[in-house]
Design an enzyme around this catalytic site. Structure first.
Site, PDB file in Angstrom:
ATOM      1  N   LYS A 165     -43.150 -19.334 -26.191  1.00  0.00           N
ATOM      2  CA  LYS A 165     -44.447 -19.979 -26.401  1.00  0.00           C
ATOM      3  C   LYS A 165     -45.472 -19.481 -25.375  1.00  0.00           C
ATOM      4  CE  LYS A 165     -44.523 -24.119 -23.597  1.00  0.00           C
ATOM      5  NZ  LYS A 165     -45.341 -25.264 -23.372  1.00  0.00           N
TER       6      LYS A 165
ATOM      7  N   LYS B 138     -37.050 -25.339 -17.294  1.00  0.00           N
ATOM      8  CA  LYS B 138     -37.843 -25.241 -16.060  1.00  0.00           C
ATOM      9  C   LYS B 138     -36.975 -25.239 -14.811  1.00  0.00           C
ATOM     10  CE  LYS B 138     -42.349 -26.445 -17.694  1.00  0.00           C
ATOM     11  NZ  LYS B 138     -43.556 -27.196 -17.626  1.00  0.00           N
TER      12      LYS B 138
ATOM     13  N   LYS C  82     -48.673 -21.452 -19.437  1.00  0.00           N
ATOM     14  CA  LYS C  82     -49.490 -21.254 -18.235  1.00  0.00           C
ATOM     15  C   LYS C  82     -48.737 -20.466 -17.179  1.00  0.00           C
ATOM     16  CE  LYS C  82     -51.576 -25.821 -18.659  1.00  0.00           C
ATOM     17  NZ  LYS C  82     -51.084 -27.192 -18.531  1.00  0.00           N
TER      18      LYS C  82
END
Ligand code: AQP
Length: 358
Positions: free
Chosen positions: A218, A116, A221
């Site tokens: 994966k 991230k 969102k």
């Protein structure tokens, strides 16, 4: 094995685009565990601000959306506890205590932070780095023994166990003298500790639902492509379109699970079908082995719409009355706080702070 009453805790971030991976990997399993355990389910809103600046109006709407998804999926907020994290300030305070237990080396190993934060780590928030200490606090504020999560959270759960183990070890004499120890199994030994060594509940065919556009990533969102995920509010036409456009390969489906090896997109679509059908991949291949994607994809789209549709319409109904959702969260937060305040007071007493018990 912990000789402490079993309790389930888990959470979902209100960061929008709630998707089929969140549902199959987490929320659906939350629902199943209600019959066998005391459960606490949390909308982890403090986590939602670690990585991106959230629009305040959207954040509030997303908190209500996740709450609505919990309830529409079948979580009972009367029998169990449903609340949002920021209403129980004990999470943040316990996270501070845990950030003094956790080691820099442990945090540095967290792959989610690396992913991230990206290349420019200097610009990542401190909160994104210390996130796992808050996650440990979320779980251990309730001395939860079991946490249902998707595969991506495995490393954070291991860190939660490390924090519990180090706290129990560092303060073992004090825990003993205050009579706060609970027997728990660590390796071959039974030791007295205060915080349980929480077990992750990860598994089933949807423990890691992958992007519909790329079987190596994966479903997420924050993926810029809407086509990469089915969101819980998609209607049947949108679900049909996304599955039609989902990446697959040129071969027919195999008859055995081994035949999915090296075919990540096929494996993902079969896994999604299995989770929606509450069977396993072998069961799906028994019916669809030898079928082309032109036959399998419409069956998958129909099944997904059949499962997601009623949840989406119940979510819409619940979201039309925000005051009802807010009241559920308020009541749940009051109940959660009673438990978390006791744990925090014990932890502070164990550490040696004056006035910990008020
Ligand atoms: N693709 C997935 N497959 C299975 N389970 C998943 N979960 C998330 N993605 C998948 C599980 O859903 C629960 C809630 O996740 P979260 O909202 O707390 O955080 P997340 O993992 O960061 O969700 P996203 O969708 O992946 O968001 P971004 O894009 O921000 O990274 C957790 O139990 C998680 O394991």
């Amino acid at each position: 094995m912990n000789i402490i009453p079993e309790r389930v805790f888990s959470g979902v971030q209100p960061t929008g685009n709630l998707h089929l991976g969140n549902y199959l990997g987490a929320i659906k399993r939350f629902v199943e565990l209600q019959d066998s355990h005391d459960c606490i389910y949390c909308v982890v809103d403090l986590h939602a601000i670690t990585n991106v600046l959230q629009d305040p109006v959207e954040l509030a709407a997303n908190i209500r959306e996740v709450t609505a998804a919990f309830i529409a999926s079948g979580i009972d907020p009367e029998k169990h506890i449903v609340f949002n994290q920021s209403q129980v300030k004990e999470h943040a305070e316990l996270a501070w205590l845990f950030s003094c237990v956790a080691r820099m080396g442990w945090m540095n190993r967290m792959t989610q932070f690396k992913e991230k934060a990206g290349k420019d780590r200097e610009k990542a928030s401190v909160g994104l780095f210390t996130y796992p200490a808050l996650m440990a606090a979320d779980i251990l504020a309730y001395r939860a023994t079991h946490v249902p999560v998707g595969e991506d959270q495995k490393q954070h759960l291991e860190l939660t166990r490390d924090i519990a183990q180090k706290f129990n070890h560092d303060y073992s004499d004090r825990i003993e003298s205050l009579g706060l120890g609970v027997p728990m199994q660590v390796g071959d030994e039974t030791v007295n500790g205060y915080f349980p060594l929480t077990e992750p509940l990860i598994g089933g065919p949807a423990a890691r639902v992958m992007s519909l556009r790329d079987g190596s990533k994966k479903m997420s969102k924050s993926d810029p492509s809407d086509l990469s995920r089915i969101v819980m509010t998609d209607d049947a036409d949108t679900i049909g379109k996304k599955i039609r456009k989902a990446k697959s390969d040129a071969d027919a489906l195999p008859s055995e699970v081994e035949g999915l090896e090296g075919r990540p997109e096929a494996d993902n679509l079969v896994g999604i079908f299995a989770a929606l059908m509450e069977t396993n991949k072998a069961g799906v291949l028994k019916d669809f082995g030898g079928a082309e994607f032109s036959k399998f994809k419409p069956a998958l789209a129909e099944l997904a719409a059949e499962r997601v549709g009623p949840i989406a319409s119940e979510m819409r109904r619940l979201q039309s009355d925000p005051s009802e959702i807010d009241s559920i969260l308020k009541k749940g937060s009051d109940r959660a706080r009673d438990i978390a305040a006791q744990t925090l007071a014990d932890a502070k007493e164990i550490i040696g702070f004056i006035g910990a018990r008020g």
